[in-house]
Structures are given as structure tokens and as C-alpha cells.
Design a protein around this motif. Structure first.
Motif, mmCIF file in Angstrom:
data_model
loop_
_atom_site.group_PDB
_atom_site.id
_atom_site.type_symbol
_atom_site.label_atom_id
_atom_site.label_comp_id
_atom_site.label_asym_id
_atom_site.label_seq_id
_atom_site.Cartn_x
_atom_site.Cartn_y
_atom_site.Cartn_z
ATOM 1 N N PRO A 121 0.821 -1.213 0.000
ATOM 2 C CA PRO A 121 0.000 0.000 0.000
ATOM 3 C C PRO A 121 0.854 1.262 0.000
ATOM 4 N N ARG A 122 0.597 2.121 -0.949
ATOM 5 C CA ARG A 122 1.175 3.462 -0.967
ATOM 6 C C ARG A 122 0.186 4.378 -1.673
ATOM 7 N N TYR A 123 0.322 5.641 -1.408
ATOM 8 C CA TYR A 123 -0.695 6.590 -1.855
ATOM 9 C C TYR A 123 -0.797 6.648 -3.374
ATOM 10 N N ARG A 124 -2.031 6.508 -3.843
ATOM 11 C CA ARG A 124 -2.333 6.640 -5.260
ATOM 12 C C ARG A 124 -3.615 7.457 -5.372
ATOM 13 N N PRO A 125 -3.517 8.707 -5.776
ATOM 14 C CA PRO A 125 -4.699 9.582 -5.757
ATOM 15 C C PRO A 125 -5.830 9.091 -6.648
ATOM 16 N N GLN A 126 -5.509 8.330 -7.705
ATOM 17 C CA GLN A 126 -6.580 7.838 -8.568
ATOM 18 C C GLN A 126 -7.506 6.878 -7.819
ATOM 19 N N ILE A 127 -6.978 6.183 -6.807
ATOM 20 C CA ILE A 127 -7.821 5.292 -6.015
ATOM 21 C C ILE A 127 -8.856 6.095 -5.244
ATOM 22 N N LEU A 128 -8.399 7.154 -4.590
ATOM 23 C CA LEU A 128 -9.300 7.989 -3.806
ATOM 24 C C LEU A 128 -10.363 8.632 -4.699
ATOM 25 N N ALA A 129 -9.961 9.057 -5.889
ATOM 26 C CA ALA A 129 -10.923 9.658 -6.817
ATOM 27 C C ALA A 129 -12.010 8.663 -7.202
ATOM 28 N N TRP A 130 -11.601 7.429 -7.509
ATOM 29 C CA TRP A 130 -12.559 6.404 -7.925
ATOM 30 C C TRP A 130 -13.516 6.047 -6.798
ATOM 31 N N VAL A 131 -12.985 5.872 -5.599
ATOM 32 C CA VAL A 131 -13.812 5.442 -4.473
ATOM 33 C C VAL A 131 -14.735 6.562 -4.011
#
Length: 310
Positions: free
Chosen positions: A88-98
């Protein structure tokens, strides 16, 4: 009595923390970057499921509630190669999708290093099909466990992960509504002829060896494209300065899929000029991620935040 360390996870940007051995308290380092934004509306869970040969595979699932409350549009990704650990490491696209209401799933496939060197070897060379079987089983689990909804699973991968997505969409195209394949390897019969291809022989094998050539041809996505098959919508992203995976892979695959597909979704090539395999300006990173997420969201019916259709 002091120690400093960094922390990150899928939805938390890397930050520097300070541990005081006298008080045993952990605090933010006052000289670090400004406070990271709160990662609200996204909960990570690690799940386990059997692959097709019974091997237990683990996967991180990031969702709005942390449980399969309702089936949602899902974006599945992975890598499964070179012993790389998808920690796990920060990926802003994950936060955008969720935050838009979707589920983001990151599978720790054989070929990677999540479970040690044996795990890596179990998904490389003659065993490469295990990587693709693990990925297909991850998709099945998202449906069976209630995380995802039938017909609303998208897949995305880069580099060796692009090979993974290429294999997924050519082996079982009916599983996926859309796919994004970035800076990929797709012609596994000729990958040694360009870029850094020769250095990857220990990972994939060589067409110069008859047995290895049969394995490579057996799963090579470019060679598995079949006329008349209803392939999902596909976006292939390449860079003209890529010295690792030559853009010829994406170009050839795009042409082959456009000629062959009977599906209703588009098959597009996004060619970026003046950049290479990975590093690029932040503005270009944002543009690439926005294009990829918007393409996938539009095919699985995930609305943009605020209820505006992508």
C-alpha cells in the motif's frame, strides 16, 4: 530518544512522523510538508480468495464503506511480475474512484513478491499463466462476494501490468466492461527485439528456446486477438519516448483489436509525445490519470463526484 519514519497507505499521502522514546508518542514532524488531506470516504480491507488451482491469493479492496454493502462499479488492477511487491502506498486515482462511489481492487498476483521468491517464480517463465488465472479469480471474487456488479468491472495495468490486462481481455473478454492498457508489452513473440526486451528474458523466457516460445505464443495478447469476438472498450496508452516498452506494442494491438472486435465499445490509442515509460511532469500525470479514469468510468456507469456524468 527520537526517531523519524514515513507512513503511507492507498489513500494517505506519504508523511514524516516523529517517535519520542521517552513519552512513546508519535506526532507529525513539524518541519515536514503541510498536513495531508483527510482520506475520508475510503476504507481498505484485505481479502483472500482461491485462484483456479486452489492457491490462496490476497487482494486489497478499497471502498466507500469497507464492506460489500451494495454491488458497485469496480476497477481491478495488479502487476504480478519481476518480484515486485504491490504494498500500500498513496495513489490519488484510487481515492478519486472510491469517492465517486466505486470499488478499487489491487490484487497481489503470482509473479510479484508479496509472498516471497517462490511466489515470484510461480508466476514467471513457464508459469506465467498463473498470474492471469489469479487476476481472473480476483474478478470472480469481486462478483461472488458482492463487491462488484455484473458487467461493471473495469481493469487497468501498466508495463508488465499492461501485459496482464492484455491477457485478461483476450483470454476472457466477456468478463470486463472496459480496459486501460498503459505502456504495455503485448507482442510476446517479438518483445526481445526492442527496448529493454533482452533484459527480460529471465522473467518471461525467449522465443529462441522452442519450449519457451510455445509458452510465450500461448498467452501473447497480440496473437490471441480473434476476429468477430466482442472485446470490451479498450484504451491503449503509449509514449513515443518509451525506451522500455516500445510504443509499437500498443499501436499493433490497437490496430488488431479495431479490425477484429464485434463489440460496441471503442478501441482507442492515446499516444503521448515527449515523454518516456514513467516519469513526467505532474500536469501530464494528472492528464493521463484523468483520461484513463474518465474512460473507464464512462463504460461502467460511475458518475463523477457531484453527480455529473463523466
Amino acid at each position: 530518544h527520537e526517531a523519524w519514519f514515513t507512513y503511507t497507505d492507498f489513500v494517505t499521502p506519504t508523511r514524516v512522523l516523529r517517535f519520542d522514546g521517552r513519552t512513546r508518542r508519535v506526532t507529525g514532524w513539524e518541519h515536514g510538508a503541510r498536513s495531508a488531506p483527510e482520506a475520508e470516504g475510503a476504507v481498505t480491507r484485505q481479502v483472500a480468495f482461491p485462484s483456479r488451482d486452489g492457491t490462496t491469493v490476497r487482494m486489497f479492496v478499497i471502498s466507500p464503506t469497507g464492506r460489500p454493502d451494495v454491488p458497485r462499479p469496480a476497477l481491478l488492477t495488479g502487476y504480478g511480475g519481476f518480484g515486485q511487491i504491490m504494498s500500500p502506498r498513496y495513489r490519488p486515482q484510487i481515492l478519486a474512484w472510491v469517492r465517486a462511489g466505486g470499488v478499487f481492487a489491487w490484487a497481489g498476483l503470482r509473479g510479484g513478491g508479496e509472498e516471497g521468491e517462490e511466489w515470484h517464480l510461480a508466476g514467471s517463465g513457464a508459469n506465467k499463466q498463473n498470474t492471469f488465472d489469479d487476476f481472473a479469480a480476483a474478478s470472480d471474487h469481486l462478483l461472488a462476494a458482492g463487491w462488484a456488479e455484473e458487467g461493471r468491472i473495469a481493469v487497468m495495468g501498466s508495463s508488465n501490468g499492461g501485459l496482464l490486462v492484455g491477457a485478461a481481455l483476450t483470454q476472457e473478454p466477456e468478463k470486463y466492461a472496459a480496459a486501460v492498457c498503459r505502456v504495455p508489452l503485448l507482442d510476446m513473440v517479438r518483445f526481445e527485439s526492442s527496448g529493454l526486451g533482452p533484459s527480460w528474458v529471465p522473467e518471461y523466457g525467449s522465443v529462441r528456446d522452442p519450449a519457451q516460445a510455445r509458452t510465450l505464443l500461448g498467452y501473447s495478447p497480440y496473437h490471441r486477438v480473434t476476429p468477430g469476438v466482442g472485446y470490451p472498450a479498450v484504451l491503449l496508452a503509449a509514449a513515443d519516448g518509451d525506451t522500455r516498452t516500445d510504443p509499437l506494442h500498443a499501436r499493433k494491438m490497437c490496430a488488431a483489436l479495431q479490425h477484429a472486435t464485434s463489440g460496441s465499445g471503442p478501441v482507442l490509442l492515446r499516444l503521448e509525445r515527449g515523454v518516456g515509460h514513467g516519469a513526467r511532469a505532474v500536469s501530464r500525470v494528472v492528464a493521463l490519470e484523468a483520461d484513463c479514469l474518465a474512460f473507464l468510468a464512462g463504460r461502467v456507469g460511475l458518475p463523477a463526484p457531484g453527480g455529473v456524468a463523466p
